[in-house]
Design a protein around this motif. Structure first.
Motif, PDB file in Angstrom:
ATOM      1  N   ALA A 178       0.835  -1.214   0.000  1.00 49.54           N
ATOM      2  CA  ALA A 178       0.000   0.000   0.000  1.00 49.54           C
ATOM      3  C   ALA A 178       0.867   1.260   0.000  1.00 49.54           C
ATOM      4  O   ALA A 178       0.547   2.255  -0.670  1.00 49.54           O
ATOM      5  CB  ALA A 178      -0.917  -0.011   1.224  1.00 49.54           C
ATOM      6  N   ASP A 181       2.491   1.847  -3.373  1.00 41.22           N
ATOM      7  CA  ASP A 181       1.480   2.462  -4.256  1.00 41.22           C
ATOM      8  C   ASP A 181       1.326   3.950  -3.949  1.00 41.22           C
ATOM      9  O   ASP A 181       1.249   4.774  -4.853  1.00 41.22           O
ATOM     10  CB  ASP A 181       0.125   1.759  -4.090  1.00 41.22           C
ATOM     11  CG  ASP A 181       0.140   0.368  -4.715  1.00 41.22           C
ATOM     12  OD1 ASP A 181       1.106   0.071  -5.455  1.00 41.22           O
ATOM     13  OD2 ASP A 181      -0.797  -0.411  -4.461  1.00 41.22           O
ATOM     14  N   ASP A 182       1.281   4.277  -2.655  1.00 44.81           N
ATOM     15  CA  ASP A 182       1.180   5.702  -2.265  1.00 44.81           C
ATOM     16  C   ASP A 182       2.364   6.488  -2.824  1.00 44.81           C
ATOM     17  O   ASP A 182       2.205   7.578  -3.362  1.00 44.81           O
ATOM     18  CB  ASP A 182       1.212   5.848  -0.729  1.00 44.81           C
ATOM     19  CG  ASP A 182      -0.145   5.587  -0.097  1.00 44.81           C
ATOM     20  OD1 ASP A 182      -1.153   5.643  -0.828  1.00 44.81           O
ATOM     21  OD2 ASP A 182      -0.183   5.335   1.124  1.00 44.81           O
ATOM     22  N   LYS A 333       3.889   5.148   6.807  1.00 45.10           N
ATOM     23  CA  LYS A 333       2.414   5.211   6.840  1.00 45.10           C
ATOM     24  C   LYS A 333       1.957   6.504   7.492  1.00 45.10           C
ATOM     25  O   LYS A 333       1.036   7.174   7.025  1.00 45.10           O
ATOM     26  CB  LYS A 333       1.847   4.042   7.674  1.00 45.10           C
ATOM     27  CG  LYS A 333       1.928   2.726   6.982  1.00 45.10           C
ATOM     28  CD  LYS A 333       1.279   1.628   7.829  1.00 45.10           C
ATOM     29  CE  LYS A 333       1.581   0.298   7.168  1.00 45.10           C
ATOM     30  NZ  LYS A 333       1.260  -0.870   7.898  1.00 45.10           N
TER      31      LYS A 333
END
Ligand code: GN1
Ligand code: MG
Length: 357
Positions: A178, A181-182, A333
């Motif tokens: 994730a 991808d960010d 994150k």
């Protein structure tokens, strides 16, 4: 606690291990810092071990500081610039067992905070960093040597990220899917920056490059700004480096180590205080292009820090010390969440900037 400090280092500065109290302090990730309290005097000192894996050229660092200190002393003698104290042999740093150390005066009656608990602290800190930029506005930045080449070069950080992605194990890549991808999704920030980088009114300035709150000393009673510290990364850069890292680190009530992402929110009043404090010094100096990029500076620095943490996670946590294996992924994150928060509040934040220009 094992202090990991050779008594030869103390001797280089004329101290004797028997007559000195030594405490390890500070929360920096890179250098080790000690507070020295000699029994013979009420004065205290800060001793720092320089991490030469990060600062491969400590002499460049020492030369930069010397040039800036001389300039400031001549032009603004009242300004408190914390420059290193020479060894008894007259050197800028002590070199012991192939390691570099330096000694700094401890500034009495001041505090260094790890978190901001009052928006005035954001104002005061931003004012201090803005003031340093203002006083060095006429200093020729090109005469300084980068102490870490490419330090805040987003293009380079993106490239390092892509190389690491191509080399990382499938397991690590799956774990960080994730965030990878960010990182790719936000690449438009780099493209946006590139579209500005050749503008004539987007100068290289003398930047501090590490403007987090713990790098400003505040008066212990009034919490007014006293001076900035941690001058290792003073080198040429865009204004983005300083203002952007303040926006990255002052707006959220929790640090980059916070794993509960619901806590990663921005405090609008801290944003306004940071912008006001910075502009109280820099409003008449920033160019039109720089003024256009005030909010972008925060995005640039948050994105870059996210890339740096993610890159470090994917390459086995070689750079940032961690307390657990996925900490750098968690830090990434956290930074992506912060970036999202900036976007979600973009209109309000830009209105605040416009109202203060
Ligand atoms: C490092 O050492 P410290 O904590 O002052 C890093 C900064 C990062 C910061 C993130 C030389 O700073 O660029 O923003 O960690 N400094 C270096 O916490 O890499
Ligand atoms: Mg630092």
């Amino acid at each position: 606690m094992e202090l990991n400090l050779d008594s030869e280092v103390l001797k280089a500065y004329g101290f004797n291990k028997e007559n000195i109290k030594i405490t390890q302090i500070g929360t920096g990730l890179i250098n080790r810092t000690y507070l020295l309290s000699p029994s013979s005097t009420t004065k205290q000192y800060i001793l720092q071990h320089i991490n030469t894996l990060v600062f491969a050229n400590p002499l460049a660092m020492a030369n930069n500081l010397k040039a800036i200190a001389n300039y400031l002393l001549k032009k603004f003698p009242e300004y408190l610039f914390i420059k290193p104290i020479s060894t008894i042999g007259g050197e800028e740093m002590a070199y012991v067992n192939e390691e570099y150390w330096r000694l700094l005066p401890f500034v009495e009656d001041t505090v260094s905070l790890d978190v901001l608990v009052d928006e005035n602290q954001a104002y005061e800190a931003a004012k201090q960093f803005g003031k340093l930029s203002r006083l060095l506005n006429d200093f020729d930045a090109s005469t300084l040597e980068p102490t870490i080449p490419g330090f805040h070069d987003l293009g380079l950080r993106f490239k390092q990220f892509t190389v690491v992605v191509s080399e990382a194990s499938k397991e690590l890549k799956d774990e960080a899917k994730a965030e990878i991808d960010d990182a790719l999704r936000y690449k438009y920030l780099l493209d946006f920056f590139k579209s500005y980088s050749h503008r004539a009114d987007f100068p290289d300035r003398v930047m501090h490059h590490d403007t987090k709150i713990s790098n400003v000393l505040l008066n212990a009673e009034t919490f007014e700004g006293v001076c900035v510290i941690d001058l290792d990364t003073i080198m040429p850069g865009k204004f983005i480096s300083d203002l952007g890292d303040m926006l990255r680190t002052y707006l959220c009530a929790f640090s980059e180590n916070e794993i509960d992402l619901s806590k990663v929110k921005i405090r609008i009043n801290y944003f306004e205080a940071t912008v006001k404090g910075y502009l109280s010094e820099m409003k008449n100096i920033l160019t039109d292009t720089e003024k256009e990029l005030i909010l972008f500076s925060g995005r640039y620095m948050i994105y870059m820090q996210a890339l740096r943490f993610l890159t470090d996670f994917l390459s086995g946590n070689a750079y940032y010390p961690t307390n657990y294996p996925t900490q750098n992924l968690d830090r990434a994150k956290n930074q992506f969440k912060l970036l999202q928060e900036i976007s979600a509040n973009e209109k309000e934040l830009q209105d605040i900037i416009d109202g203060n220009l």
